[in-house]
Each structure stands twice: as C-alpha cells, then as structure tokens.
Design a protein around this motif. Structure first.
Motif, PDB file in Angstrom:
ATOM      1  N   LYS A  12       6.791   3.159   7.879  1.00 36.17           N
ATOM      2  CA  LYS A  12       6.340   2.900   6.504  1.00 36.17           C
ATOM      3  C   LYS A  12       6.709   1.493   6.057  1.00 36.17           C
TER       4      LYS A  12
ATOM      5  N   ARG B  69       4.516  -6.066  -1.452  1.00 32.90           N
ATOM      6  CA  ARG B  69       3.661  -4.894  -1.647  1.00 32.90           C
ATOM      7  C   ARG B  69       4.198  -3.688  -0.892  1.00 32.90           C
ATOM      8  N   ILE B  70       4.644  -3.917   0.346  1.00 33.31           N
ATOM      9  CA  ILE B  70       5.220  -2.825   1.129  1.00 33.31           C
ATOM     10  C   ILE B  70       6.460  -2.275   0.421  1.00 33.31           C
TER      11      ILE B  70
ATOM     12  N   TYR C 234       7.364  -2.484  -2.775  1.00 27.94           N
ATOM     13  CA  TYR C 234       7.055  -1.820  -4.038  1.00 27.94           C
ATOM     14  C   TYR C 234       6.441  -0.439  -3.808  1.00 27.94           C
ATOM     15  N   ASN C 235       5.529  -0.336  -2.858  1.00 26.13           N
ATOM     16  CA  ASN C 235       4.859   0.942  -2.605  1.00 26.13           C
ATOM     17  C   ASN C 235       5.837   1.999  -2.098  1.00 26.13           C
ATOM     18  N   VAL C 236       6.704   1.602  -1.171  1.00 29.01           N
ATOM     19  CA  VAL C 236       7.676   2.549  -0.629  1.00 29.01           C
ATOM     20  C   VAL C 236       8.709   2.920  -1.693  1.00 29.01           C
TER      21      VAL C 236
ATOM     22  N   ARG D 213       8.418   2.897  -4.962  1.00 29.02           N
ATOM     23  CA  ARG D 213       7.835   3.695  -6.042  1.00 29.02           C
ATOM     24  C   ARG D 213       7.872   5.187  -5.704  1.00 29.02           C
ATOM     25  N   ASP D 214       7.540   5.528  -4.480  1.00 35.11           N
ATOM     26  CA  ASP D 214       7.558   6.938  -4.083  1.00 35.11           C
ATOM     27  C   ASP D 214       8.986   7.452  -3.896  1.00 35.11           C
TER      28      ASP D 214
ATOM     29  N   ALA E  51       5.524  -2.503 -11.209  1.00 30.60           N
ATOM     30  CA  ALA E  51       5.181  -1.674 -10.059  1.00 30.60           C
ATOM     31  C   ALA E  51       5.958  -0.367 -10.049  1.00 30.60           C
TER      32      ALA E  51
END
Length: 213
Positions: A104, A155-156, A158-160, A162-163, A182
C-alpha cells in the motif's frame, strides 16, 4: 504542562479526534510532540494523562507499550539492520500484515534493505509511516511526515493515513496544510505567544494567506 519555563500547554484530545497543531518555526511543536513519549530532554512540569497514567513519569518504552506512537521529523539511518527486521521487532503480532501494508505504501522493495540507507526522501517517510502502522498505537503523533517529499509520495501518505486513522486519535504537525484537508481534521491548536490555544478551523486559511504575523 509547562516545558522549560517557556511553552505552556493545557488541552485535551478526545478519543477518535484528528487534531492539527500549527505554529511558526521554532515555536515548540516538535518538542511538545516529543514530550508525549518523554523524548525531549527539556525540563517539563505538569502532566500528560493517558489511560490513567502521567506519561511524564514513564520511560519511553512503557509509553509506547501503553499505545502512544510517533513519527519524528528526522529519520535515522541504521546500517546492518533491515526494514523487515525492524518491523518484526516492533510488533511481532502484526508480522503477517507487513507485506500488505508495504505494498500500500509502495515500500515493499525496501524490506530487505538497510533501514533508511540510500532511501529517497519519499521512501524514507513512507517507511517511517509503515513502522508506525505496524506498532498500531491508539494515540498517533505525526511530526511533518510530508516534509520534503514529492507530490506522488504525499498522495500515497494521505490516502493510507486517511483510512488508517479512522479509529485512532491523532495530533498532527505539518507546514503543508493540504494534509489537514486530506485527513478532515476535527480541531485546530495553535502555538501563539508560547501558549497552546485552540482556534476555529477557518484560521488555517488566514495563516495560509497572511502568515502567522
């Protein structure tokens, strides 16, 4: 809590909240975060209460076992010790998750390499996040995790994040306010005149446009 007769901090973190901590360079943000794990060598008075204990009375290893984790600004290079070895030592119960999480964060290729040795800036910060996720703390402290990384790495991250932070409490320091949007932060703390004060989230826009002055 008071740090070195300079910084006064009196605030609470409610379970599940994502809280931003901002202030100009040198205001004491990193020192404050480090104090939660007793990493700061500066004199501290008062209390940091977590799970009924004063963290200022405990050694760092016990604080980590209680469920407090941090990503510091500076990553340390350790030769002759691979990222995989470090991850397995941090939390043996999460060993089975290393492969999934490393994919991820796009750092699977680093698992057999020496810790932080010849990593790019983005790889280093993503590897630091992976270590924090394997520790799996309840209280997460993030100190400029996105500093000096390119847009793809941000981006990687922030996306990881956030979850992963959905069921955690987090105190987040960054000079890039994009991370706060984010992660949909709940509250804003500001170090102002050597005190930690709470402000409306709209204050972020004001700082972005006008600066702290």
């Amino acid at each position: 809590m008071q740090i070195n007769d300079l910084l006064l901090a009196n605030f609470d973190l409610k379970k599940g909240q994502k809280v931003a901590l901002i202030g100009p360079n040198g205001a004491g943000k990193s020192t404050l975060l480090a104090s939660f794990l007793n990493l700061s060598q500066l004199k501290k008075t008062g209390q940091i209460n977590f799970k009924g204990q004063n963290l200022l009375d405990l050694p760092t290893c016990e604080i980590a076992r209680l469920g407090v984790g941090i990503v510091n600004q500076q990553s340390v290079v350790i030769k002759n010790l691979t990222l995989q070895t470090v991850l397995e030592a941090i939390n043996p119960t999460k060993k089975s998750e290393i492969a999934v999480l490393s994919r991820k964060l796009k750092v699977k290729h680093l698992l057999d390499r020496q810790l932080n040795f010849n990593y790019s800036g983005g790889e280093m910060r993503r590897a630091e996040l992976l270590q924090l996720m394997i520790q799996d703390p309840e209280l997460v402290l993030i100190d400029e995790l996105d500093a000096g990384v390119d847009i793809d790495s941000r981006r990687i991250i922030y996306n990881v994040l956030r979850d992963w932070l959905k069921d955690k409490t987090a105190l987040i320091v960054s000079h890039d306010f994009e991370i706060y949007q984010a992660l949909a932060i709940d509250r804003l703390l500001v170090i102002e005149n050597m005190r930690v004060v709470e402000k409306d989230l709209a204050y972020l826009r004001q700082v972005k446009e006008r600066g702290y002055a």
